[in-house]
Design a protein around this motif. Structure first.
Motif, PDB file in Angstrom:
ATOM      1  N   SER A  58       0.825  -1.200   0.000  1.00 29.68           N
ATOM      2  CA  SER A  58       0.000   0.000   0.000  1.00 29.68           C
ATOM      3  C   SER A  58       0.863   1.255   0.000  1.00 29.68           C
ATOM      4  O   SER A  58       0.583   2.207  -0.732  1.00 29.68           O
ATOM      5  N   ARG A  59       1.912   1.264   0.811  1.00 26.45           N
ATOM      6  CA  ARG A  59       2.820   2.414   0.835  1.00 26.45           C
ATOM      7  C   ARG A  59       3.495   2.586  -0.517  1.00 26.45           C
ATOM      8  O   ARG A  59       3.684   3.710  -1.000  1.00 26.45           O
ATOM      9  N   PHE A  60       3.883   1.468  -1.128  1.00 26.07           N
ATOM     10  CA  PHE A  60       4.523   1.537  -2.437  1.00 26.07           C
ATOM     11  C   PHE A  60       3.567   2.126  -3.467  1.00 26.07           C
ATOM     12  O   PHE A  60       3.929   3.013  -4.245  1.00 26.07           O
ATOM     13  N   GLU A  61       2.329   1.614  -3.478  1.00 25.80           N
ATOM     14  CA  GLU A  61       1.348   2.113  -4.437  1.00 25.80           C
ATOM     15  C   GLU A  61       1.035   3.585  -4.188  1.00 25.80           C
ATOM     16  O   GLU A  61       0.844   4.357  -5.135  1.00 25.80           O
ATOM     17  N   LEU A  62       0.975   3.970  -2.903  1.00 26.76           N
ATOM     18  CA  LEU A  62       0.711   5.365  -2.577  1.00 26.76           C
ATOM     19  C   LEU A  62       1.823   6.254  -3.132  1.00 26.76           C
ATOM     20  O   LEU A  62       1.559   7.330  -3.692  1.00 26.76           O
ATOM     21  N   GLY A  63       3.074   5.805  -2.972  1.00 28.94           N
ATOM     22  CA  GLY A  63       4.199   6.579  -3.487  1.00 28.94           C
ATOM     23  C   GLY A  63       4.172   6.693  -5.000  1.00 28.94           C
ATOM     24  O   GLY A  63       4.455   7.759  -5.563  1.00 28.94           O
ATOM     25  N   GLU A  64       3.836   5.584  -5.669  1.00 30.39           N
ATOM     26  CA  GLU A  64       3.784   5.617  -7.130  1.00 30.39           C
ATOM     27  C   GLU A  64       2.685   6.561  -7.607  1.00 30.39           C
ATOM     28  O   GLU A  64       2.869   7.321  -8.562  1.00 30.39           O
ATOM     29  N   ARG A  65       1.520   6.531  -6.940  1.00 32.55           N
ATOM     30  CA  ARG A  65       0.426   7.397  -7.350  1.00 32.55           C
ATOM     31  C   ARG A  65       0.744   8.863  -7.052  1.00 32.55           C
ATOM     32  O   ARG A  65       0.374   9.764  -7.814  1.00 32.55           O
ATOM     33  N   LEU A  66       1.470   9.082  -5.942  1.00 33.06           N
ATOM     34  CA  LEU A  66       1.801  10.449  -5.560  1.00 33.06           C
ATOM     35  C   LEU A  66       2.683  11.118  -6.598  1.00 33.06           C
ATOM     36  O   LEU A  66       2.656  12.345  -6.750  1.00 33.06           O
ATOM     37  N   ARG A  67       3.466  10.323  -7.323  1.00 33.69           N
ATOM     38  CA  ARG A  67       4.359  10.884  -8.341  1.00 33.69           C
ATOM     39  C   ARG A  67       3.583  11.603  -9.447  1.00 33.69           C
ATOM     40  O   ARG A  67       4.101  12.511 -10.091  1.00 33.69           O
ATOM     41  N   THR A  68       2.354  11.202  -9.665  1.00 35.45           N
ATOM     42  CA  THR A  68       1.562  11.818 -10.742  1.00 35.45           C
ATOM     43  C   THR A  68       0.526  12.799 -10.218  1.00 35.45           C
ATOM     44  O   THR A  68      -0.215  13.389 -11.005  1.00 35.45           O
ATOM     45  N   ILE A  84       0.622  15.804  -8.864  1.00 33.31           N
ATOM     46  CA  ILE A  84       0.719  17.222  -9.249  1.00 33.31           C
ATOM     47  C   ILE A  84       0.217  17.417 -10.669  1.00 33.31           C
ATOM     48  O   ILE A  84      -0.638  18.274 -10.944  1.00 33.31           O
ATOM     49  N   ASP A  85       0.737  16.596 -11.590  1.00 29.60           N
ATOM     50  CA  ASP A  85       0.337  16.741 -12.992  1.00 29.60           C
ATOM     51  C   ASP A  85      -1.140  16.410 -13.193  1.00 29.60           C
ATOM     52  O   ASP A  85      -1.796  16.950 -14.092  1.00 29.60           O
ATOM     53  N   ALA A  86      -1.664  15.515 -12.340  1.00 29.23           N
ATOM     54  CA  ALA A  86      -3.072  15.125 -12.473  1.00 29.23           C
ATOM     55  C   ALA A  86      -4.004  16.110 -11.781  1.00 29.23           C
ATOM     56  O   ALA A  86      -5.224  15.879 -11.735  1.00 29.23           O
ATOM     57  N   ASP A  87      -3.457  17.182 -11.224  1.00 30.12           N
ATOM     58  CA  ASP A  87      -4.255  18.222 -10.566  1.00 30.12           C
ATOM     59  C   ASP A  87      -5.088  17.640  -9.413  1.00 30.12           C
ATOM     60  O   ASP A  87      -6.256  17.995  -9.233  1.00 30.12           O
ATOM     61  N   GLU A  88      -4.458  16.750  -8.652  1.00 28.85           N
ATOM     62  CA  GLU A  88      -5.148  16.106  -7.537  1.00 28.85           C
ATOM     63  C   GLU A  88      -4.845  16.778  -6.197  1.00 28.85           C
ATOM     64  O   GLU A  88      -5.438  16.412  -5.179  1.00 28.85           O
ATOM     65  N   LEU A  89      -3.936  17.744  -6.183  1.00 28.45           N
ATOM     66  CA  LEU A  89      -3.558  18.403  -4.939  1.00 28.45           C
ATOM     67  C   LEU A  89      -4.328  19.710  -4.783  1.00 28.45           C
ATOM     68  O   LEU A  89      -4.661  20.384  -5.757  1.00 28.45           O
ATOM     69  N   GLU A  90      -4.589  20.054  -3.523  1.00 30.43           N
ATOM     70  CA  GLU A  90      -5.304  21.291  -3.228  1.00 30.43           C
ATOM     71  C   GLU A  90      -4.828  21.821  -1.882  1.00 30.43           C
ATOM     72  O   GLU A  90      -4.490  21.048  -0.978  1.00 30.43           O
ATOM     73  N   LEU A  91      -4.814  23.147  -1.750  1.00 32.58           N
ATOM     74  CA  LEU A  91      -4.484  23.771  -0.475  1.00 32.58           C
ATOM     75  C   LEU A  91      -5.770  24.168   0.246  1.00 32.58           C
ATOM     76  O   LEU A  91      -6.646  24.830  -0.337  1.00 32.58           O
ATOM     77  N   TYR A  92      -5.887  23.723   1.486  1.00 31.82           N
ATOM     78  CA  TYR A  92      -6.916  24.218   2.390  1.00 31.82           C
ATOM     79  C   TYR A  92      -6.257  25.270   3.285  1.00 31.82           C
ATOM     80  O   TYR A  92      -5.026  25.314   3.410  1.00 31.82           O
ATOM     81  N   TYR A  93      -7.079  26.109   3.909  1.00 32.73           N
ATOM     82  CA  TYR A  93      -6.532  27.198   4.721  1.00 32.73           C
ATOM     83  C   TYR A  93      -7.258  27.232   6.067  1.00 32.73           C
ATOM     84  O   TYR A  93      -8.496  27.149   6.126  1.00 32.73           O
ATOM     85  N   GLN A  94      -6.494  27.367   7.137  1.00 30.47           N
ATOM     86  CA  GLN A  94      -7.077  27.468   8.479  1.00 30.47           C
ATOM     87  C   GLN A  94      -6.681  28.806   9.098  1.00 30.47           C
ATOM     88  O   GLN A  94      -5.485  29.106   9.216  1.00 30.47           O
ATOM     89  N   GLY A 101      11.459  10.791  -1.965  1.00 25.37           N
ATOM     90  CA  GLY A 101      12.165  11.921  -2.565  1.00 25.37           C
ATOM     91  C   GLY A 101      11.249  12.920  -3.253  1.00 25.37           C
ATOM     92  O   GLY A 101      11.731  13.831  -3.945  1.00 25.37           O
ATOM     93  N   LEU A 102       9.928  12.777  -3.072  1.00 28.78           N
ATOM     94  CA  LEU A 102       8.980  13.682  -3.738  1.00 28.78           C
ATOM     95  C   LEU A 102       8.720  14.948  -2.939  1.00 28.78           C
ATOM     96  O   LEU A 102       8.025  15.846  -3.419  1.00 28.78           O
ATOM     97  N   ILE A 103       9.281  15.023  -1.730  1.00 27.40           N
ATOM     98  CA  ILE A 103       8.938  16.135  -0.851  1.00 27.40           C
ATOM     99  C   ILE A 103       9.366  17.478  -1.426  1.00 27.40           C
ATOM    100  O   ILE A 103       8.694  18.499  -1.212  1.00 27.40           O
ATOM    101  N   LEU A 104      10.439  17.511  -2.180  1.00 27.66           N
ATOM    102  CA  LEU A 104      10.880  18.784  -2.768  1.00 27.66           C
ATOM    103  C   LEU A 104       9.882  19.277  -3.809  1.00 27.66           C
ATOM    104  O   LEU A 104       9.568  20.474  -3.868  1.00 27.66           O
ATOM    105  N   ASP A 105       9.386  18.356  -4.632  1.00 29.48           N
ATOM    106  CA  ASP A 105       8.391  18.754  -5.632  1.00 29.48           C
ATOM    107  C   ASP A 105       7.100  19.214  -4.963  1.00 29.48           C
ATOM    108  O   ASP A 105       6.513  20.239  -5.356  1.00 29.48           O
ATOM    109  N   LEU A 106       6.646  18.451  -3.960  1.00 31.57           N
ATOM    110  CA  LEU A 106       5.418  18.845  -3.261  1.00 31.57           C
ATOM    111  C   LEU A 106       5.606  20.176  -2.543  1.00 31.57           C
ATOM    112  O   LEU A 106       4.729  21.051  -2.592  1.00 31.57           O
TER     113      LEU A 106
END
Length: 643
Positions: free
Chosen positions: A375-385, A387-397, A437-442
């Protein structure tokens, strides 16, 4: 042949006057001796490290047959400890006392062994002049009284590394040709042993960890791959160990203390192993144990549990006692059915579970863990895409002023619209991002999006000036282009630096305080403010806190939770407020959920708060109205009731 006793660089022969024997009756012919030297050379020159013992034994046996001595021996000098050590002898004694009087002997034990330390030339001792102490030592070891002794030194440049010796029961004379041959053979032995020592040192450097003396990562991986490949159906079992919270000790006390602790711990681990088990250091505070081939799950688990118990005993370092526990991942597989990478991955997944369950324990890899690792492996692989898939969003508190409810800032919080698991907070994937190693891109994406939104609010609501706080990972902060990334975010969106604030944690600066100070100082020169997040949960010293260029301290929610009923939380928050005041830092309380907590914070002198009492994290559209108003109605109402 004879000379005076103790002569430097000469043959020393303490003979009785009428004991001289013609050379023809003393030893083999010179041609025979030359052939002997040639034979020994052929035997020794090709020898590698693993064959040196057998080769030396063969040479001693041959010398015994040629010269007719009752015992032929080789000794090694250990100058560091002031002793001479028996390497081998021929024939070997069958009834050796314990301890062996000839095994390890101090140089100062008697005059004969004193000569061994710095012998430069051949030495012969005859019964008539043998020291009493030496005769007694030989008698205790062999039961024989009255012997002749001949020794030739093994020289390593200016150091006597050992001696080749001959013991004959009764009187024995040696010819010049005999001694010359023995000197040549001793020289050959010295060369071979020096070469083997050098080869062993090279192997040690290649395969041993210099800090702990255990096997190193290179050897461990090579051996594990061999066992997995050539296991012949037998079980291959590994234990993956990690020291719990070692980084905190290392950061707080320095690498020298940390290294001393690891070396002491490694010795304790080594002493706990069974015969056939091998321990090594993978790097940092990670260790790997390869169990004796054929070990089953019960044996592996029992050893892991013993290691956990023994590691928890405090270790004395620099005059103080320090206690750190270990977590252990256990994995087993049939040889030939897995590879080193797969088995280590399984052990690492089990180790991760041991950490997650509270540390100081061992966990055995099973199918459930296999699913989790996948599951962690699959999560990492999916996380790589993502940004390009426009799946990330910022919430604000929002963050509010407790007295008035006025919004003083908003914190940008990352969310991921996972295609199958729904909306995920950052806590569910940030570890995967760091490991992959995706933390820099995120982190770069978050910084740019937050700066763009802050600039839009500044344009749309020029009278509000609400800064946006952005969380920065330790990897980002240490990256050489981090400062440039902040400069680019400000420039790209034409944002006033005062409307951007960076949140760091105590852990993110402790690896490199000097570097963090330089980077943060440069950031603040851009007008950007800096907040220290989750304060009180790390191990920052007051000196480090004083040196860091900060503007805000955020009080961790764990201390806010008990306000109103827990005196300890009250005292901790009060101390943090006083500390912030002493360093001229603004305090922000996290996790404020009740009116009572807000009132206690205000009474203690904390002027700002953030939490569900005022607002949950909101989408940009939902929070936009609050920013436009500049006021949290809930915050204003709660603080008015406290008046």
């Amino acid at each position: 042949m004879s000379g005076t006793a103790g002569g430097e660089g000469t043959i020393v022969d303490a003979t009785v006057p009428d004991a001289t024997v013609p050379d023809a009756a003393v030893g083999p012919r010179r041609g025979h001796l030359d052939a002997l030297v040639t034979t020994v050379a052929r035997r020794l020159m090709p020898v590698q490290g693993d064959g040196v013992d057998a080769a030396v034994s063969g040479v001693l046996r041959e010398l015994h047959e040629v010269f007719g001595a009752d015992t032929v021996f080789l000794r090694r000098n250990d100058h560091a400890n002031g002793v001479t050590v028996l390497v081998d002898e021929w024939p070997r004694r069958t009834d050796v006392p314990e301890p062996d009087p000839l095994g390890v002997v101090r140089f100062d034990a008697d005059p004969v062994f004193a000569r061994v330390r710095d012998l430069r030339a051949p030495y012969v001792e005859r019964p008539a002049t043998s020291p009493d102490a030496y005769r007694e030592r030989v008698r205790d070891a062999s039961g024989v009284d009255g012997v002749s002794l001949a020794m030739v030194p093994l020289l390593d440049e200016d150091v006597t590394s050992g001696v080749l010796g001959f013991v004959t029961f009764g009187d024995h004379a040696w010819s010049d040709d005999d001694i010359n041959a023995l000197e040549a053979i001793a020289s050959l032995l010295s060369q071979v042993l020096a070469r083997v020592r050098a080869e062993e040192e090279l192997r040690r450097q290649a395969y041993d960890d210099p800090l702990t003396g255990l096997r190193n990562r290179r050897w461990l991986l090579t051996e594990l791959e061999r066992r997995c490949r050539d296991g012949g159906g037998g079980t291959v079992a590994v234990l993956f160990l990690d020291v719990d919270r070692f980084k905190d000790l290392n950061d707080a006390l320095g690498h020298q203390v940390g290294d001393t602790f690891l070396a002491a711990l490694a010795g304790r681990l080594q002493a706990t192993l069974r015969p056939g088990d091998v321990a090594g250091r993978m790097g940092g505070d990670e260790f790997l144990v390869l169990l004796d081939p054929g070990a089953d799950t019960a044996a592996a688990t029992a050893l892991a549990d013993r290691l956990v118990r023994h590691a928890a005993v405090p270790v004395e370092v620099a005059g103080r006692w320090w206690r750190r526990t270990i977590s252990v991942g256990v994995a087993l597989a049939a040889g030939g059915r897995t590879d080193a990478t797969g088995l280590l991955g399984a052990a690492d997944a089990a180790l991760f579970r041991a950490k997650d369950q509270g540390r100081n324990q061992a966990v055995v890899f099973d199918e459930l863990l296999a699913d989790g690792a996948e599951s962690r492996f699959e999560l990492g692989e999916r996380l790589r895409t993502a940004i390009d898939a426009d799946e990330l969003e910022l919430y604000y508190q929002p963050e509010v002023e407790l007295a008035s409810g006025r919004i003083t800032a908003v914190e940008a919080l990352l969310r991921w619209h996972h295609p199958t698991r729904g909306l995920l907070p950052a806590a569910e994937f940030i570890d995967v991002a760091e490991d992959s190693g995706l933390i820099l891109d995120l982190g770069g994406w978050v910084l740019s999006c937050a700066a763009r939104q802050a600039a839009r609010w500044a344009r749309d609501h020029p009278n509000r000036r609400v800064p946006v706080r952005v969380n920065v990972s330790p990897v980002q902060l240490r990256h050489p282009r981090f400062l440039a990334a902040v400069q680019d975010a400000l420039a790209d969106h034409e944002l006033d630096g005062r409307l951007l604030s960076l949140e760091i944690t105590e852990h993110s600066v402790m690896d490199d305080v000097e570097g963090a100070v330089r980077t943060l100082a440069a950031v603040r020169r851009l007008g950007v403010t800096v907040a220290l997040d989750d304060f009180g949960t790390g191990y920052s010293s007051l000196n480090q806190l004083k040196r860091l260029p900060l503007d805000f301290l955020k009080i961790d929610r764990s201390f806010v939770a008990g306000l109103g009923y827990d005196p300890l939380d009250h005292n901790v928050v009060e101390a943090i407020v006083r500390l912030g005041s002493a360093f001229s830092l603004e305090l922000i309380a996290e996790g404020v959920e009740t009116d009572e907590q807000a009132r206690h914070l205000a009474a203690l002198g904390c002027r700002r708060g953030q939490g569900y009492l005022f607002s949950r994290p909101l989408t940009v559209d939902a929070v936009d109205g609050l920013v436009a108003d500049g006021l949290s109605d809930r915050g204003a109402a709660s603080t008015r009731r406290s008046g």
